[in-house]
Design a protein around this motif. Structure first.
Motif, PDB file in Angstrom:
ATOM      1  N   MET A 138     -32.581   3.948 -23.016  1.00 47.44           N
ATOM      2  CA  MET A 138     -33.956   3.983 -23.528  1.00 47.44           C
ATOM      3  C   MET A 138     -34.692   5.203 -22.991  1.00 47.44           C
ATOM      4  SD  MET A 138     -35.086  -0.012 -23.695  1.00 47.44           S
ATOM      5  CE  MET A 138     -34.199  -0.704 -22.319  1.00 47.44           C
ATOM      6  N   GLY A 139     -34.407   5.568 -21.753  1.00 48.19           N
ATOM      7  CA  GLY A 139     -35.019   6.758 -21.180  1.00 48.19           C
ATOM      8  C   GLY A 139     -34.607   8.025 -21.912  1.00 48.19           C
ATOM      9  N   VAL A 140     -33.365   8.085 -22.337  1.00 44.48           N
ATOM     10  CA  VAL A 140     -32.885   9.230 -23.105  1.00 44.48           C
ATOM     11  C   VAL A 140     -33.643   9.330 -24.427  1.00 44.48           C
ATOM     12  CG1 VAL A 140     -30.896  10.098 -24.413  1.00 44.48           C
ATOM     13  CG2 VAL A 140     -30.602   9.314 -22.060  1.00 44.48           C
ATOM     14  N   ILE A 141     -33.874   8.199 -25.062  1.00 42.23           N
ATOM     15  CA  ILE A 141     -34.590   8.185 -26.343  1.00 42.23           C
ATOM     16  C   ILE A 141     -36.018   8.687 -26.162  1.00 42.23           C
ATOM     17  CG2 ILE A 141     -35.549   6.653 -28.108  1.00 42.23           C
ATOM     18  CD1 ILE A 141     -32.913   4.986 -27.743  1.00 42.23           C
ATOM     19  N   VAL A 142     -36.702   8.200 -25.149  1.00 40.49           N
ATOM     20  CA  VAL A 142     -38.089   8.622 -24.901  1.00 40.49           C
ATOM     21  C   VAL A 142     -38.132  10.115 -24.574  1.00 40.49           C
ATOM     22  CG1 VAL A 142     -40.064   8.365 -23.362  1.00 40.49           C
ATOM     23  CG2 VAL A 142     -38.878   6.341 -24.218  1.00 40.49           C
ATOM     24  N   ALA A 143     -37.229  10.573 -23.720  1.00 35.01           N
ATOM     25  CA  ALA A 143     -37.206  11.992 -23.346  1.00 35.01           C
ATOM     26  C   ALA A 143     -36.949  12.873 -24.560  1.00 35.01           C
ATOM     27  CB  ALA A 143     -36.145  12.234 -22.278  1.00 35.01           C
ATOM     28  N   ALA A 144     -36.033  12.460 -25.414  1.00 39.32           N
ATOM     29  CA  ALA A 144     -35.731  13.240 -26.615  1.00 39.32           C
ATOM     30  C   ALA A 144     -36.935  13.300 -27.534  1.00 39.32           C
ATOM     31  CB  ALA A 144     -34.533  12.644 -27.340  1.00 39.32           C
ATOM     32  N   HIS A 145     -37.622  12.191 -27.665  1.00 41.27           N
ATOM     33  CA  HIS A 145     -38.819  12.161 -28.513  1.00 41.27           C
ATOM     34  C   HIS A 145     -39.885  13.108 -27.972  1.00 41.27           C
ATOM     35  CE1 HIS A 145     -42.684  10.542 -30.006  1.00 41.27           C
ATOM     36  NE2 HIS A 145     -41.996  10.471 -31.126  1.00 41.27           N
ATOM     37  N   GLU A 146     -40.038  13.139 -26.668  1.00 43.65           N
ATOM     38  CA  GLU A 146     -41.045  14.006 -26.043  1.00 43.65           C
ATOM     39  C   GLU A 146     -40.651  15.485 -26.097  1.00 43.65           C
ATOM     40  OE1 GLU A 146     -41.541  12.384 -22.133  1.00 43.65           O
ATOM     41  OE2 GLU A 146     -42.723  10.699 -22.860  1.00 43.65           O
ATOM     42  N   GLU A 147     -39.367  15.782 -26.055  1.00 36.05           N
ATOM     43  CA  GLU A 147     -38.893  17.165 -26.003  1.00 36.05           C
ATOM     44  C   GLU A 147     -38.680  17.802 -27.373  1.00 36.05           C
ATOM     45  OE1 GLU A 147     -35.365  17.142 -23.591  1.00 36.05           O
ATOM     46  OE2 GLU A 147     -36.432  16.276 -21.889  1.00 36.05           O
ATOM     47  N   LYS A 148     -38.622  17.015 -28.420  1.00 39.00           N
ATOM     48  CA  LYS A 148     -38.340  17.563 -29.752  1.00 39.00           C
ATOM     49  C   LYS A 148     -39.471  18.479 -30.211  1.00 39.00           C
ATOM     50  CE  LYS A 148     -40.537  14.011 -32.513  1.00 39.00           C
ATOM     51  NZ  LYS A 148     -41.660  14.871 -32.844  1.00 39.00           N
ATOM     52  N   ASP A 149     -39.147  19.362 -31.137  1.00 34.40           N
ATOM     53  CA  ASP A 149     -40.163  20.217 -31.736  1.00 34.40           C
ATOM     54  C   ASP A 149     -41.136  19.372 -32.538  1.00 34.40           C
ATOM     55  OD1 ASP A 149     -39.013  22.475 -30.734  1.00 34.40           O
ATOM     56  OD2 ASP A 149     -38.009  23.052 -32.587  1.00 34.40           O
ATOM     57  N   ASP A 150     -42.364  19.841 -32.656  1.00 37.73           N
ATOM     58  CA  ASP A 150     -43.353  19.103 -33.439  1.00 37.73           C
ATOM     59  C   ASP A 150     -42.937  18.962 -34.892  1.00 37.73           C
ATOM     60  OD1 ASP A 150     -44.957  18.683 -31.244  1.00 37.73           O
ATOM     61  OD2 ASP A 150     -46.225  20.435 -31.627  1.00 37.73           O
ATOM     62  N   GLY A 151     -42.130  19.888 -35.386  1.00 31.94           N
ATOM     63  CA  GLY A 151     -41.709  19.843 -36.781  1.00 31.94           C
ATOM     64  C   GLY A 151     -40.528  18.923 -37.046  1.00 31.94           C
ATOM     65  N   VAL A 183     -32.600   3.730 -35.523  1.00 33.53           N
ATOM     66  CA  VAL A 183     -32.174   2.561 -36.290  1.00 33.53           C
ATOM     67  C   VAL A 183     -31.709   1.530 -35.276  1.00 33.53           C
ATOM     68  CG1 VAL A 183     -30.540   1.633 -37.971  1.00 33.53           C
ATOM     69  CG2 VAL A 183     -31.471   3.936 -38.275  1.00 33.53           C
ATOM     70  N   ALA A 184     -32.363   0.388 -35.265  1.00 31.15           N
ATOM     71  CA  ALA A 184     -32.002  -0.675 -34.326  1.00 31.15           C
ATOM     72  C   ALA A 184     -32.400  -2.011 -34.934  1.00 31.15           C
ATOM     73  CB  ALA A 184     -32.705  -0.476 -32.991  1.00 31.15           C
ATOM     74  N   GLU A 185     -31.479  -2.934 -34.911  1.00 30.84           N
ATOM     75  CA  GLU A 185     -31.750  -4.263 -35.425  1.00 30.84           C
ATOM     76  C   GLU A 185     -31.016  -5.256 -34.531  1.00 30.84           C
ATOM     77  OE1 GLU A 185     -33.826  -5.237 -37.634  1.00 30.84           O
ATOM     78  OE2 GLU A 185     -33.228  -7.329 -37.664  1.00 30.84           O
ATOM     79  N   GLY A 186     -31.710  -6.283 -34.128  1.00 29.41           N
ATOM     80  CA  GLY A 186     -31.049  -7.320 -33.353  1.00 29.41           C
ATOM     81  C   GLY A 186     -31.421  -7.315 -31.887  1.00 29.41           C
ATOM     82  N   PRO A 187     -30.952  -8.312 -31.173  1.00 26.70           N
ATOM     83  CA  PRO A 187     -31.346  -8.513 -29.784  1.00 26.70           C
ATOM     84  C   PRO A 187     -30.821  -7.460 -28.813  1.00 26.70           C
ATOM     85  CG  PRO A 187     -29.675 -10.117 -30.407  1.00 26.70           C
ATOM     86  CD  PRO A 187     -30.059  -9.376 -31.660  1.00 26.70           C
ATOM     87  N   ALA A 188     -29.737  -6.791 -29.139  1.00 28.57           N
ATOM     88  CA  ALA A 188     -29.164  -5.822 -28.198  1.00 28.57           C
ATOM     89  C   ALA A 188     -29.902  -4.492 -28.206  1.00 28.57           C
ATOM     90  CB  ALA A 188     -27.690  -5.595 -28.518  1.00 28.57           C
ATOM     91  N   THR A 189     -30.591  -4.178 -29.301  1.00 27.61           N
ATOM     92  CA  THR A 189     -31.224  -2.860 -29.391  1.00 27.61           C
ATOM     93  C   THR A 189     -32.713  -2.934 -29.721  1.00 27.61           C
ATOM     94  OG1 THR A 189     -30.429  -2.679 -31.677  1.00 27.61           O
ATOM     95  CG2 THR A 189     -29.102  -1.624 -29.964  1.00 27.61           C
ATOM     96  N   SER A 190     -33.058  -3.539 -30.842  1.00 29.50           N
ATOM     97  CA  SER A 190     -34.480  -3.514 -31.224  1.00 29.50           C
ATOM     98  C   SER A 190     -35.335  -4.335 -30.271  1.00 29.50           C
ATOM     99  CB  SER A 190     -34.678  -3.986 -32.665  1.00 29.50           C
ATOM    100  OG  SER A 190     -34.400  -5.355 -32.807  1.00 29.50           O
ATOM    101  N   ARG A 191     -34.813  -5.424 -29.783  1.00 29.89           N
ATOM    102  CA  ARG A 191     -35.605  -6.271 -28.883  1.00 29.89           C
ATOM    103  C   ARG A 191     -36.012  -5.540 -27.611  1.00 29.89           C
ATOM    104  NH1 ARG A 191     -34.540 -11.146 -25.296  1.00 29.89           N
ATOM    105  NH2 ARG A 191     -36.542 -12.213 -25.346  1.00 29.89           N
ATOM    106  N   PRO A 192     -35.069  -4.908 -26.886  1.00 25.56           N
ATOM    107  CA  PRO A 192     -35.511  -4.195 -25.685  1.00 25.56           C
ATOM    108  C   PRO A 192     -36.434  -3.017 -26.003  1.00 25.56           C
ATOM    109  CG  PRO A 192     -33.122  -3.993 -25.966  1.00 25.56           C
ATOM    110  CD  PRO A 192     -33.610  -4.945 -26.988  1.00 25.56           C
ATOM    111  N   LEU A 193     -36.197  -2.326 -27.111  1.00 25.48           N
ATOM    112  CA  LEU A 193     -37.062  -1.205 -27.480  1.00 25.48           C
ATOM    113  C   LEU A 193     -38.483  -1.682 -27.765  1.00 25.48           C
ATOM    114  CD1 LEU A 193     -34.597   0.782 -29.758  1.00 25.48           C
ATOM    115  CD2 LEU A 193     -35.429   1.462 -27.498  1.00 25.48           C
ATOM    116  N   LYS A 194     -38.600  -2.856 -28.339  1.00 25.79           N
ATOM    117  CA  LYS A 194     -39.927  -3.424 -28.618  1.00 25.79           C
ATOM    118  C   LYS A 194     -40.570  -3.957 -27.339  1.00 25.79           C
ATOM    119  CE  LYS A 194     -38.856  -4.599 -33.397  1.00 25.79           C
ATOM    120  NZ  LYS A 194     -38.483  -5.675 -34.330  1.00 25.79           N
TER     121      LYS A 194
END
Length: 98
Positions: free
Chosen positions: A45-58, A64-75
């Motif tokens: 999850m930290g990698v996802i947040v860091a990537a979102h913060e580091e990406k270009d504005d453009g 894509v996450a569905e289910g208890p293993a991925t979407s639940r912790p992200l939410k």
């Protein structure tokens, strides 16, 4: 990109490297498809947040996450409030096109 299996402190660096490589090409959009991920640890999850913060504005960035293993912790930790989250790859791709 579509990681699979377990994304934890041992495998998160691989995900981070793949995302950084993809973002270095300055794409219009990047989808990380976690459909095949069975366990998403805080390191992933930290990698996802860091990537979102580091990406270009453009660059549009979504998950894509569905289910208890991925979407639940992200939410639960609030990442879904920061990074757009979609249940299917088709939904994510449609969002990138809009």
């Amino acid at each position: 990109m579509a990681p699979s299996g377990v994304v934890d402190m041992l495998t998160a660096p691989q995900l981070e490297g793949a995302i950084r490589t993809a973002l270095s090409n300055k794409p219009a959009g990047l989808v990380v498809d976690l459909t095949a991920v069975e366990f998403l640890a805080s390191a992933g999850m930290g990698v996802i947040v860091a990537a979102h913060e580091e990406k270009d504005d453009g660059t549009k960035f979504c998950i894509v996450a569905e289910g208890p293993a991925t979407s639940r912790p992200l939410k639960l930790v609030g990442i879904a409030d920061i990074v757009p989250l979609y249940a299917t790859l088709d939904e994510a791709l449609a969002a990138l096109d809009s």
